[in-house]
Write an enzyme that holds these catalytic residues in place. Structure first.
Site, mmCIF file in Angstrom:
data_model
loop_
_atom_site.group_PDB
_atom_site.id
_atom_site.type_symbol
_atom_site.label_atom_id
_atom_site.label_comp_id
_atom_site.label_asym_id
_atom_site.label_seq_id
_atom_site.Cartn_x
_atom_site.Cartn_y
_atom_site.Cartn_z
ATOM 1 N N CYS A 240 0.794 -1.218 0.261
ATOM 2 C CA CYS A 240 0.009 0.015 -0.204
ATOM 3 C C CYS A 240 0.918 1.420 0.003
ATOM 4 C CB CYS A 240 -0.977 -0.106 1.272
ATOM 5 S SG CYS A 240 -2.554 1.009 0.845
ATOM 6 N N HIS B 167 -2.986 -5.377 1.708
ATOM 7 C CA HIS B 167 -2.257 -5.599 2.865
ATOM 8 C C HIS B 167 -2.451 -6.967 3.584
ATOM 9 C CE1 HIS B 167 -1.994 -1.422 4.122
ATOM 10 N NE2 HIS B 167 -3.240 -0.968 3.378
ATOM 11 N N GLU C 21 -0.391 -8.425 5.415
ATOM 12 C CA GLU C 21 -0.125 -8.574 6.791
ATOM 13 C C GLU C 21 -1.228 -8.259 7.490
ATOM 14 O OE1 GLU C 21 0.284 -5.979 4.608
ATOM 15 O OE2 GLU C 21 0.148 -3.807 5.540
HETATM 16 N N1 GLN Z 1 -3.283 6.424 1.119
HETATM 17 C C1 GLN Z 1 -2.161 6.087 1.656
HETATM 18 C C2 GLN Z 1 -0.973 6.807 1.173
HETATM 19 O O1 GLN Z 1 -0.996 7.637 0.259
HETATM 20 C C3 GLN Z 1 -2.044 4.383 1.703
HETATM 21 C C4 GLN Z 1 -2.914 4.038 2.568
HETATM 22 C C5 GLN Z 1 -2.214 2.513 3.373
HETATM 23 O O2 GLN Z 1 -1.112 2.387 3.259
HETATM 24 N N2 GLN Z 1 -3.167 1.737 3.756
HETATM 25 O O3 GLN Z 1 0.139 6.426 1.624
#
Ligand code: GLN
Length: 202
Positions: free
Chosen positions: A78, A177, A179
């Site tokens: 992410c 994710h 994790e």
């Molecule tokens: N929207 C977040 C960002 O720009 C990422 C979100 C996440 O890691 N769950 O970093």
């Protein structure tokens, strides 16, 4: 193999738990001396702008970028995917990434009304059954360069398909994710396939 999880912000503990289940000895890293020693690194989910700013203020940014350029195996989930992307759309002003994967990502791409959702996902290289992939304010990959392998894609509301898991050599990134869902198959893939393949690829 020493696998570090960049511990500036985000879901560090969850990555450490998932890695521990894959038979490696993971540890949190936040000092230059620690980052110099790791054989592989995880960039956790969290907030990409915050992680990048903290990396700059702790003097780690250039070190991480250099280690990535030199072939360090890295997995980003992410926010970690955003940090590994060469180009970012809907970035904040002056947002920097370590880069390394020849992709353009769009931050928060799945839209506000679906800030968080789960999807059954088939991921190339991961044996069945499909993964329950959790997306939280997730990016998608808008375009990929020639050296990038797309491992999984998700359809958005308009029916278009967007990559959400990609690999380029020793670098792996997912919009979701693993994790957070107790499924360590992506971590295992990283440890067993991506980290070991490093020498033959780079
Ligand atoms: N929207 C977040 C960002 O720009 C990422 C979100 C996440 O890691 N769950 O970093």
């Amino acid at each position: 193999m020493k696998v570090g999880v960049l511990a500036l912000q985000g879901d560090v503990r969850e990555h450490i738990k998932a890695l521990g289940e894959c038979g490696v000895h993971p540890f949190p890293v936040r000092r230059a001396s620690e980052i110099e020693k790791v054989d592989a690194l995880i960039l956790p989910g969290g907030e990409s702008t915050t992680i990048a700013l903290l990396a700059q203020s702790f003097g780690l940014f250039e070190l991480i970028k250099t280690r990535i350029d030199q072939g360090l195996p890295v997995y980003g989930s992410c926010a970690g995917m955003i940090l590994l992307a060469d180009r970012v759309l809907d970035a904040t002003k002056d947002q920097k990434t370590f880069g390394g994967i020849d992709i353009t990502v769009r931050r928060n791409a799945f839209g506000r009304q679906v800030d968080s959702f789960e999807s059954n996902l088939t991921v190339s290289g991961i044996t069945a059954p499909a993964m329950k992939a959790l997306f939280i304010r997730a990016p998608w990959v808008e375009s990929v360069g020639v050296g990038v392998e797309v491992l999984a894609s998700v359809k958005s509301a308009d029916g278009l398909s967007h990559p959400v898991a990609v690999r380029q050599g020793s670098l792996l990134a997912t919009s979701f994710h693993p994790e957070l869902t107790g499924d360590n198959r992506i971590h295992r893939y990283f440890v067993e396939q991506v980290c070991k393949a490093e020498k033959s690829i780079k």
